[in-house]
Enzyme design. Structure first.
Site, PDB file in Angstrom:
ATOM      1  N   GLY A 321       0.819  -1.197   0.000  1.00  0.00           N
ATOM      2  CA  GLY A 321       0.000   0.000   0.000  1.00  0.00           C
ATOM      3  C   GLY A 321       0.851   1.245   0.000  1.00  0.00           C
ATOM      4  O   GLY A 321       2.079   1.196  -0.124  1.00  0.00           O
ATOM      5  N   SER A 322       0.191   2.386   0.172  1.00  0.00           N
ATOM      6  CA  SER A 322       0.887   3.670   0.111  1.00  0.00           C
ATOM      7  C   SER A 322       1.777   3.908   1.320  1.00  0.00           C
ATOM      8  O   SER A 322       2.734   4.667   1.261  1.00  0.00           O
ATOM      9  CB  SER A 322      -0.133   4.803   0.006  1.00  0.00           C
ATOM     10  OG  SER A 322      -1.014   4.784   1.116  1.00  0.00           O
ATOM     11  N   GLY A 324       2.914   1.171   3.453  1.00  0.00           N
ATOM     12  CA  GLY A 324       3.672   0.001   3.871  1.00  0.00           C
ATOM     13  C   GLY A 324       3.198  -1.254   3.170  1.00  0.00           C
ATOM     14  O   GLY A 324       2.543  -1.191   2.127  1.00  0.00           O
ATOM     15  N   VAL A 326       1.726  -5.548   3.650  1.00  0.00           N
ATOM     16  CA  VAL A 326       1.030  -6.509   4.500  1.00  0.00           C
ATOM     17  C   VAL A 326       1.551  -7.906   4.172  1.00  0.00           C
ATOM     18  O   VAL A 326       1.600  -8.299   3.002  1.00  0.00           O
ATOM     19  CB  VAL A 326      -0.493  -6.448   4.292  1.00  0.00           C
ATOM     20  CG1 VAL A 326      -1.194  -7.462   5.198  1.00  0.00           C
ATOM     21  CG2 VAL A 326      -1.020  -5.048   4.569  1.00  0.00           C
ATOM     22  N   LYS A 340       0.819  -5.945   9.202  1.00  0.00           N
ATOM     23  CA  LYS A 340       0.936  -4.697   8.447  1.00  0.00           C
ATOM     24  C   LYS A 340       2.197  -3.967   8.910  1.00  0.00           C
ATOM     25  O   LYS A 340       2.273  -3.500  10.044  1.00  0.00           O
ATOM     26  CB  LYS A 340      -0.301  -3.823   8.670  1.00  0.00           C
ATOM     27  CG  LYS A 340      -0.291  -2.527   7.888  1.00  0.00           C
ATOM     28  CD  LYS A 340      -1.598  -1.773   8.077  1.00  0.00           C
ATOM     29  CE  LYS A 340      -1.600  -0.476   7.285  1.00  0.00           C
ATOM     30  NZ  LYS A 340      -2.880   0.257   7.436  1.00  0.00           N
ATOM     31  N   ASP A 435     -10.826   6.964   4.192  1.00  0.00           N
ATOM     32  CA  ASP A 435     -10.239   6.313   3.013  1.00  0.00           C
ATOM     33  C   ASP A 435     -10.976   5.015   2.683  1.00  0.00           C
ATOM     34  O   ASP A 435     -10.370   3.969   2.453  1.00  0.00           O
ATOM     35  CB  ASP A 435      -8.759   6.021   3.263  1.00  0.00           C
ATOM     36  CG  ASP A 435      -8.005   5.698   1.971  1.00  0.00           C
ATOM     37  OD1 ASP A 435      -8.521   6.027   0.886  1.00  0.00           O
ATOM     38  OD2 ASP A 435      -6.913   5.124   2.051  1.00  0.00           O
TER      39      ASP A 435
END
Length: 592
Positions: A321-322, A324, A326, A340, A435
């Site tokens: 993701g933006s 980090g 998972v 995460k 979000d």
């Protein structure tokens, strides 16, 4: 700016002293100057801020003594002065404010004893005093603080016994008294602390039998190492007690020099500091005091995370993701979790970790991702989350190997609506996710949806209609007022939810190439509603229900009508999530 109520200038490189001019902001309720290079004393005139609710001056270079007038700030509920160079003692006047809820004075040079008056602060929920030079005995009056959840007083010079009155702290979840000079036995009264999940008394001079009931049944040897005169059950890796009786606390202790092999034990001990300390730094003022809903921590160390993910190997990577990545983690006890890991090289990663940790520690709902634990040190910040074997909603919408029928799509969106209704209306301080999109909706083995990723979520009061923010969500799902001006309210989530409703039933992303300029997904749906609505519905659904197409057309129209109401341009014209959920239940019963 005499009407200013919120001032956050944390995380900069400001130097010099705290300016006296701040004392003129008499309406100020929140002041954060944390994470700078400010030095000198904490000014006495900050006590003029009589409406101050939160004060964050941590992680600076402030020195000298604490102002004696701090106790006069009767509105103050939280203050953070950790990681400075404050000296002298804690003024006894500080304990006159009975409503303080969170206090962090850890890692300074404070000395002296802890005053018995500490027991007057009945509202205290979290108390952090680690890494100072406090001496004397722990006052038994701390046992009066019935709402206390976390008390961390490690790395000091305290001596004497652990007060028997600690057994009265029925809300206690974390107790860390490690690395002091405490003596005597571990009070049996602590067996009554049913919510205690983290307990550390390592490296003291305690003796006698380790209790084995209540929370002690789940503790590991790490909680007790460095107390050579403790005895008890084999699970604690201490010597057995003679004749199964408790050794007298007055028995002479044999002093021993630390053996070279202790270095190995110490290396294990320092893994467990305390799981994480999440400050509610960017949350607006709550309308009422409310203790967080605690999740049950399973203590997990950095090395356990490393081993569970095969050293963060590519084969364990679930998603990037933006902020980090998972990973799937398989632990030695067989537990499977999603881990995460925040990319600490990215600006805002630490803040995102703190925010997500704080939000998730205050909420619990069947349609929100459950936190198992967290791991935080200089090299790693990670959340250990409930593993969702069926992945995210995007995979089920846009991968050719997966298919969702009408009923399942509606069930998923009802799950998401339930989660949002809880966040907006089921919590003393409403939470805005900020979000919401299909990537952040995860599906468990029963295809029940769970909302995840609270890294930029915001907490604020019901009467705070709009909050300004510079942290934006995902393009295509942001409400107009959020994307253009950073204006935030619960209606932002409602808008994102409406876009998701359109997406899940049309199989079109809001950033599809067909949407250019002013021709947006909402306009596309609006222009097709109601007569041409079947022309924009996902063809996979149409083909799957070809024999009952007319009956399903009514269902699609009802869903798209609801989506359009959720995505009105003006936030005041949108439905709230309670009404959205009611409408969805009606649609399911009458149309779908």
């Amino acid at each position: 700016m005499s009407n200013l109520i919120w001032l956050d200038m944390g995380g900069n490189v400001f130097t010099g002293k705290i300016p006296d001019a701040l004392s003129q902001l008499r309406k100020l309720q929140v002041l954060f100057l944390d994470g700078n290079n400010l030095h000198g004393p904490m000014p006495d005139n900050l006590c003029n801020l009589v409406n101050l609710y939160r004060l964050g001056l941590d992680n600076n270079q402030l020195s000298q003594q604490l102002p004696t007038c701090l106790g006069n700030l009767t509105s103050l509920r939280e203050f953070y002065l950790d990681n400075n160079s404050l000296t002298s003692t804690i003024p006894s006047t500080l304990w006159t404010n009975k409503e303080i809820q969170k206090m962090d004075l850890s890692y300074n040079f404070l000395k002296g004893s802890l005053a018995p008056e500490i027991g007057n602060v009945k509202g205290m929920r979290e108390l952090y005093l680690s890494g100072n030079q406090f001496s004397g005995e722990i006052p038994s009056t701390i046992g009066n603080l019935m709402d206390l959840e976390n008390i961390i007083i490690s790395n000091n010079q305290l001596h004497g016994p652990i007060p028997e009155s600690f057994g009265n702290l029925i809300s206690l979840e974390k107790l860390d008294l490690s690395k002091n000079n405490l003596s005597g036995v571990i009070p049996k009264s602590l067996e009554k602390l049913e919510d205690l999940v983290y307990f550390n008394i390592s490296f003291n001079e305690l003796s006698g039998e380790i209790p084995n009931r209540g929370p002690f049944k789940n503790l590991t040897p790490d909680s007790f190492i460095g107390n050579i005169e403790l005895c008890g059950a084999s699970q604690f890796k201490v010597k057995p007690c003679k004749d199964n009786t408790t050794l007298s606390s007055s028995r002479p202790r044999v002093l021993k020099y630390i053996l070279p092999s202790m270095a190995l034990i110490v290396s294990v001990a320092i893994i467990i500091f305390y799981l994480v300390k999440c400050h509610n730094r960017n949350a607006p003022l709550p309308t009422q005091s409310s203790s967080p809903i605690a999740f049950n921590f399973k203590r997990i160390s950095y090395y356990e995370v490393l081993n569970a993910t095969n050293k963060f190997g590519e084969q364990n990577l679930i998603d990037k993701g933006s902020i980090g990545s998972v990973y799937k983690g398989i632990f030695s006890d067989g537990m499977i979790a999603a881990i995460k890991v925040f990319n600490l090289d990215l600006e805002g990663a630490n803040k995102s970790f703190d925010t997500e940790c704080q939000i998730l520690s205050n909420i619990r709902h069947r349609n929100l991702v459950k936190v198992i634990s967290s791991c935080s040190n200089l090299d790693l910040k990670a959340l250990v989350l409930e593993y969702m074997p069926n992945g995210n909603l995007t995979k089920w919408l846009f991968s050719s190997n997966y298919f969702l029928n009408i009923a399942r799509r509606l069930e998923i969106m009802m799950d998401v609506a339930c989660a949002l209704e809880y966040l907006h209306h089921g919590h003393p301080s409403p939470i805005v996710h900020c979000d919401l999109n299909p990537n952040n909706v995860l599906l468990d083995e029963d295809m029940i949806a769970h909302v995840a990723d609270f890294g930029i979520a915001k907490l604020f009061t019901e009467d705070q209609r709009v909050l300004m923010t510079k942290t934006l969500g995902t393009i295509g799902y942001m409400a107009p007022e959020y994307g253009s001006a950073g204006l935030l309210s619960p209606m932002v989530d409602v808008y994102s939810y409406g876009i998701m409703l359109m997406e899940i039933f049309t199989k079109k992303k809001p950033v599809d190439d067909m949407f250019v300029g002013e021709f947006t997904m909402r306009k596309w749906v609006f222009e097709s509603f109601p007569d041409a609505i079947m022309q924009i519905v996902d063809v996979d659904i149409v083909n799957a229900v070809e024999d009952n197409i007319q009956a399903k057309a009514s269902c699609f129209r009802s869903v798209m009508e609801l989506a359009l109401e959720c995505t009105a341009d003006l936030p005041e014209e949108r439905l709230n999530m309670k009404d959205v959920l009611t409408r969805l239940k009606k649609i399911k019963t009458e149309s779908c």
